[in-house]
Design an enzyme around this catalytic site. Sequence first.
Site, PDB file in Angstrom:
ATOM      1  N   VAL A   7       6.690   6.262 -13.292  1.00  0.00           N
ATOM      2  CA  VAL A   7       6.756   4.939 -12.681  1.00  0.00           C
ATOM      3  C   VAL A   7       5.403   4.616 -12.068  1.00  0.00           C
ATOM      4  O   VAL A   7       4.838   5.422 -11.324  1.00  0.00           O
ATOM      5  CB  VAL A   7       7.855   4.895 -11.586  1.00  0.00           C
ATOM      6  CG1 VAL A   7       7.948   3.514 -10.972  1.00  0.00           C
ATOM      7  CG2 VAL A   7       9.204   5.331 -12.152  1.00  0.00           C
ATOM      8  N   CYS A   8       4.880   3.445 -12.399  1.00  0.00           N
ATOM      9  CA  CYS A   8       3.616   3.014 -11.782  1.00  0.00           C
ATOM     10  C   CYS A   8       3.716   1.533 -11.451  1.00  0.00           C
ATOM     11  O   CYS A   8       4.773   0.920 -11.616  1.00  0.00           O
ATOM     12  CB  CYS A   8       2.422   3.326 -12.678  1.00  0.00           C
ATOM     13  SG  CYS A   8       2.265   2.323 -14.141  1.00  0.00           S
ATOM     14  N   ALA A   9       2.623   0.969 -10.997  1.00  0.00           N
ATOM     15  CA  ALA A   9       2.635  -0.422 -10.557  1.00  0.00           C
ATOM     16  C   ALA A   9       3.025  -1.371 -11.691  1.00  0.00           C
ATOM     17  O   ALA A   9       3.886  -2.229 -11.527  1.00  0.00           O
ATOM     18  CB  ALA A   9       1.282  -0.798  -9.973  1.00  0.00           C
TER      19      ALA A   9
END
Length: 99
Positions: A7-9
């Site tokens: 999960v990232c921005a």
Amino acid sequence: MKKITLVCAAGMSTSLLVSKMKAAAQKMNVEVEIRATAESNFAEFENNTDIILLGPQIGYTLKRMKEKYEPRGMKVAVINSLDYGVMNGAKVLKEALEM
């Protein structure tokens, strides 16, 4: 089979790392499902994930994510920023599987 969600921005920067992790899993002969998503889209994977790896840029969400998902049996960690920066898929995969 372990299911790992990075999960990232925006979900973009982790896509390359996912490719590296998949290649490492194949070399190690490990059966895993690995994908990347933006934090805002994680809800679509939350019922089909064993391990949540947070990109360093959203490491500030670790406490909230642990509180929400660890009681449901998911492990949550922040990807080491150096391993993330050099896209060390093998090391990130190994650490995820050791959780």
